[in-house]
Design an enzyme around this catalytic site. Sequence first.
Site, PDB file in Angstrom:
ATOM      1  N   GLU A 127      57.767   7.570  -8.160  1.00  0.00           N
ATOM      2  CA  GLU A 127      56.865   6.680  -8.893  1.00  0.00           C
ATOM      3  C   GLU A 127      56.040   5.822  -7.932  1.00  0.00           C
ATOM      4  O   GLU A 127      56.604   5.114  -7.092  1.00  0.00           O
ATOM      5  CB  GLU A 127      57.686   5.788  -9.825  1.00  0.00           C
ATOM      6  N   ASP A 138      64.738  11.153 -14.154  1.00  0.00           N
ATOM      7  CA  ASP A 138      65.789  10.131 -14.085  1.00  0.00           C
ATOM      8  C   ASP A 138      65.972   9.451 -15.443  1.00  0.00           C
ATOM      9  O   ASP A 138      66.886   8.636 -15.615  1.00  0.00           O
ATOM     10  CB  ASP A 138      65.551   9.129 -12.950  1.00  0.00           C
ATOM     11  N   SER A 139      65.157   9.839 -16.436  1.00  0.00           N
ATOM     12  CA  SER A 139      65.413   9.420 -17.821  1.00  0.00           C
ATOM     13  C   SER A 139      66.804   9.870 -18.264  1.00  0.00           C
ATOM     14  O   SER A 139      67.351   9.336 -19.227  1.00  0.00           O
ATOM     15  CB  SER A 139      64.347   9.979 -18.769  1.00  0.00           C
ATOM     16  N   LYS A 156      59.406  14.411  -7.578  1.00  0.00           N
ATOM     17  CA  LYS A 156      58.481  13.423  -8.123  1.00  0.00           C
ATOM     18  C   LYS A 156      59.031  12.039  -7.792  1.00  0.00           C
ATOM     19  O   LYS A 156      60.246  11.835  -7.782  1.00  0.00           O
ATOM     20  CB  LYS A 156      58.368  13.613  -9.637  1.00  0.00           C
ATOM     21  N   GLU A 172      51.827   7.890 -17.114  1.00  0.00           N
ATOM     22  CA  GLU A 172      52.705   7.376 -18.169  1.00  0.00           C
ATOM     23  C   GLU A 172      52.157   6.085 -18.784  1.00  0.00           C
ATOM     24  O   GLU A 172      51.925   5.088 -18.088  1.00  0.00           O
ATOM     25  CB  GLU A 172      54.125   7.131 -17.614  1.00  0.00           C
ATOM     26  N   ASP A 201      63.319  14.158 -10.109  1.00  0.00           N
ATOM     27  CA  ASP A 201      62.948  12.778  -9.768  1.00  0.00           C
ATOM     28  C   ASP A 201      63.768  12.246  -8.603  1.00  0.00           C
ATOM     29  O   ASP A 201      64.995  12.391  -8.580  1.00  0.00           O
ATOM     30  CB  ASP A 201      63.212  11.854 -10.970  1.00  0.00           C
TER      31      ASP A 201
HETATM   32  O1  KIV Z   1      62.295  10.568 -16.035  1.00  0.00           O
HETATM   33  C1  KIV Z   1      61.514  11.126 -16.807  1.00  0.00           C
HETATM   34  O2  KIV Z   1      61.912  11.763 -17.787  1.00  0.00           O
HETATM   35  C2  KIV Z   1      60.092  11.015 -16.532  1.00  0.00           C
HETATM   36  C3  KIV Z   1      59.166  11.424 -17.620  1.00  0.00           C
HETATM   37  C4  KIV Z   1      59.224  10.456 -18.717  1.00  0.00           C
HETATM   38  C5  KIV Z   1      57.784  11.634 -17.136  1.00  0.00           C
HETATM   39  O3  KIV Z   1      59.718  10.600 -15.486  1.00  0.00           O
END
Ligand code: KIV
Length: 254
Positions: free
Chosen positions: A111, A42-43, A109, A178, A81
């Site tokens: 959090e 989600d970055s 994934k 992280e 994510d």
């Molecule tokens: O969203 C993302 O890119 C991440 C990584 C920084 C691990 O969760």
Amino acid sequence: MTPAGIRDRKRSGEKIAALTAYDYPLAKMLDEAGVPFLLVGDSLGMVVLGYPDTTLVTMADMEHHVRAVARAKPQALVVADLPFGTYDTVAEAVVNARRLVAAGAEAVKAEGGRSILPQVQAILAAGIPYCGHLGMLPQHVREEGGYHIKGRTETEREALLADAQALADAGAFAVVLEIITPPVAKEITASVPIPTIGIGSGPDCDGQILVTFDLVGLFPWFTPRFVKPRANCAADIQHAVSAWKAALTAPVAK
Ligand code: KIV
């Protein structure tokens, strides 16, 4: 690559090189470079969509980018994510994890550790491979008032160890760590049976993950302190564009 293949790297000792991919060409390039773990993170909200943080990313954003990555048919495992607010309940977690799988993700994934354990267990019970994410959690940036290193206090250290163990016990195939203090990341790595994939958490994890744009200098307006860019793609693009424009607009001799 499969989730089991990533998990087995703990035993074989081969370090896991993981990177983010948000679209077809990047997924193809990383796959051709032999990266076994592609995260549609989600970055993308920050480095592709221009949001101020990841909390504004929607399921529709994620599905759009997961589809683009999946079209590259990578050999690598495609992990996606679950965005902020899409796994608050067990039912939402399963519905939204299934949507990401339908878009082409092979694992998801989210959090958190014990605080989202029922959601993690339900996702796994639905047959969807799961990767954990502990430490500094970007989706919590607003409530925490910034991005802070984790593991500095004994309370944080104990919580991180317990969260990592809980995720491993639930059946996660790996866990991202992280921005955790390197000694605590090392301790977690030694204590859990699944691979740890670090980002800004020191060298002693079973693998490392980076936002690809940081690694190749494609988001020059901000680079995290722990990243050493290996290319300067933004400058290369700007030079190429300037050279093309200069040639196009140069007066032609008659
Ligand atoms: O969203 C993302 O890119 C991440 C990584 C920084 C691990 O969760």
